[in-house]
Design a protein around this motif. Structure first.
Motif, mmCIF file in Angstrom:
data_model
loop_
_atom_site.group_PDB
_atom_site.id
_atom_site.type_symbol
_atom_site.label_atom_id
_atom_site.label_comp_id
_atom_site.label_asym_id
_atom_site.label_seq_id
_atom_site.Cartn_x
_atom_site.Cartn_y
_atom_site.Cartn_z
ATOM 1 N N MET A 223 0.823 -1.189 0.000
ATOM 2 C CA MET A 223 0.000 0.000 0.000
ATOM 3 C C MET A 223 0.871 1.259 0.000
ATOM 4 S SD MET A 223 -3.139 0.791 -0.076
ATOM 5 C CE MET A 223 -4.229 2.118 0.216
ATOM 6 N N PHE A 224 1.958 1.240 0.759
ATOM 7 C CA PHE A 224 2.824 2.403 0.835
ATOM 8 C C PHE A 224 3.442 2.720 -0.523
ATOM 9 C CE2 PHE A 224 7.082 4.184 1.482
ATOM 10 C CZ PHE A 224 6.723 5.381 2.069
ATOM 11 N N GLU A 225 3.866 1.679 -1.254
ATOM 12 C CA GLU A 225 4.470 1.875 -2.575
ATOM 13 C C GLU A 225 3.471 2.503 -3.544
ATOM 14 O OE1 GLU A 225 6.029 -1.817 -3.911
ATOM 15 O OE2 GLU A 225 7.405 -2.004 -2.228
ATOM 16 N N TYR A 226 2.227 2.088 -3.460
ATOM 17 C CA TYR A 226 1.193 2.639 -4.336
ATOM 18 C C TYR A 226 0.990 4.128 -4.048
ATOM 19 C CZ TYR A 226 -3.369 3.520 -6.388
ATOM 20 O OH TYR A 226 -4.407 4.049 -7.116
ATOM 21 N N GLU A 227 0.934 4.504 -2.782
ATOM 22 C CA GLU A 227 0.766 5.914 -2.411
ATOM 23 C C GLU A 227 1.979 6.733 -2.848
ATOM 24 O OE1 GLU A 227 0.028 5.890 1.742
ATOM 25 O OE2 GLU A 227 -1.986 5.040 1.536
ATOM 26 N N LEU A 228 3.160 6.172 -2.704
ATOM 27 C CA LEU A 228 4.382 6.837 -3.140
ATOM 28 C C LEU A 228 4.354 7.047 -4.658
ATOM 29 C CD1 LEU A 228 7.098 7.904 -2.099
ATOM 30 C CD2 LEU A 228 8.047 5.643 -2.558
ATOM 31 N N HIS A 229 3.927 6.036 -5.375
ATOM 32 C CA HIS A 229 3.823 6.133 -6.836
ATOM 33 C C HIS A 229 2.822 7.223 -7.242
ATOM 34 C CE1 HIS A 229 3.424 5.035 -11.032
ATOM 35 N NE2 HIS A 229 2.125 4.921 -10.852
ATOM 36 N N LYS A 230 1.679 7.249 -6.583
ATOM 37 C CA LYS A 230 0.663 8.267 -6.880
ATOM 38 C C LYS A 230 1.194 9.672 -6.614
ATOM 39 C CE LYS A 230 -3.322 6.757 -8.169
ATOM 40 N NZ LYS A 230 -3.803 7.078 -9.492
ATOM 41 N N THR A 231 1.934 9.836 -5.516
ATOM 42 C CA THR A 231 2.499 11.139 -5.175
ATOM 43 C C THR A 231 3.514 11.580 -6.226
ATOM 44 O OG1 THR A 231 2.224 10.627 -2.834
ATOM 45 C CG2 THR A 231 3.689 12.447 -3.374
ATOM 46 N N GLN A 232 4.381 10.645 -6.645
ATOM 47 C CA GLN A 232 5.375 10.968 -7.667
ATOM 48 C C GLN A 232 4.719 11.299 -9.000
ATOM 49 O OE1 GLN A 232 7.874 7.503 -7.593
ATOM 50 N NE2 GLN A 232 9.237 8.364 -6.036
ATOM 51 N N ALA A 233 3.683 10.577 -9.346
ATOM 52 C CA ALA A 233 2.966 10.839 -10.596
ATOM 53 C C ALA A 233 2.324 12.229 -10.558
ATOM 54 C CB ALA A 233 1.915 9.763 -10.834
ATOM 55 N N ALA A 234 1.743 12.588 -9.433
ATOM 56 C CA ALA A 234 1.126 13.908 -9.291
ATOM 57 C C ALA A 234 2.182 15.007 -9.387
ATOM 58 C CB ALA A 234 0.375 13.999 -7.962
ATOM 59 N N ASP A 235 3.359 14.775 -8.796
ATOM 60 C CA ASP A 235 4.449 15.752 -8.892
ATOM 61 C C ASP A 235 4.893 15.928 -10.341
ATOM 62 O OD1 ASP A 235 4.469 16.236 -6.184
ATOM 63 O OD2 ASP A 235 6.144 14.860 -5.766
ATOM 64 N N LEU A 236 5.017 14.834 -11.067
ATOM 65 C CA LEU A 236 5.421 14.906 -12.467
ATOM 66 C C LEU A 236 4.396 15.662 -13.306
ATOM 67 C CD1 LEU A 236 6.924 11.351 -13.078
ATOM 68 C CD2 LEU A 236 8.149 13.528 -12.990
ATOM 69 N N ILE A 237 3.126 15.437 -13.029
ATOM 70 C CA ILE A 237 2.062 16.127 -13.759
ATOM 71 C C ILE A 237 2.121 17.625 -13.475
ATOM 72 C CG2 ILE A 237 -0.443 16.424 -13.893
ATOM 73 C CD1 ILE A 237 -0.644 13.355 -13.516
ATOM 74 N N ARG A 238 2.330 17.998 -12.206
ATOM 75 C CA ARG A 238 2.449 19.415 -11.851
ATOM 76 C C ARG A 238 3.661 20.056 -12.517
ATOM 77 N NH1 ARG A 238 2.775 18.335 -6.502
ATOM 78 N NH2 ARG A 238 0.928 17.134 -6.130
ATOM 79 N N GLU A 239 4.772 19.344 -12.537
ATOM 80 C CA GLU A 239 5.990 19.871 -13.156
ATOM 81 C C GLU A 239 5.802 20.057 -14.665
ATOM 82 O OE1 GLU A 239 10.658 18.585 -13.699
ATOM 83 O OE2 GLU A 239 9.502 17.726 -12.053
#
Length: 57
Positions: free
Chosen positions: A1-17
């Motif tokens: 579960m933690f890896e999935y949340e980390l992945h979602k956070t990184q994906a959101a950061d990439l989208i914002r960037e």
């Protein structure tokens, strides 16, 4: 579960960037277009070649 949340956070950061980079590119393009249109408006009539050179003796 933690890896999935980390992945979602990184994906959101990439989208914002990516969005920020798109905005910067759009602003640059708008500035270039404004500069280009100003340059075209400021061009006056072209002088003839006769006005540039003096007559020979």
């Amino acid at each position: 579960m933690f890896e999935y949340e980390l992945h979602k956070t990184q994906a959101a950061d990439l989208i914002r960037e990516a969005e920020a980079q798109r905005l910067v590119a759009e602003a640059r393009k708008a500035r270039r277009a404004a500069r280009r249109s100003r340059k075209l408006e400021s061009q006056g009539p072209v002088s003839s070649l006769r006005a540039r050179f003096v007559r020979a003796a």
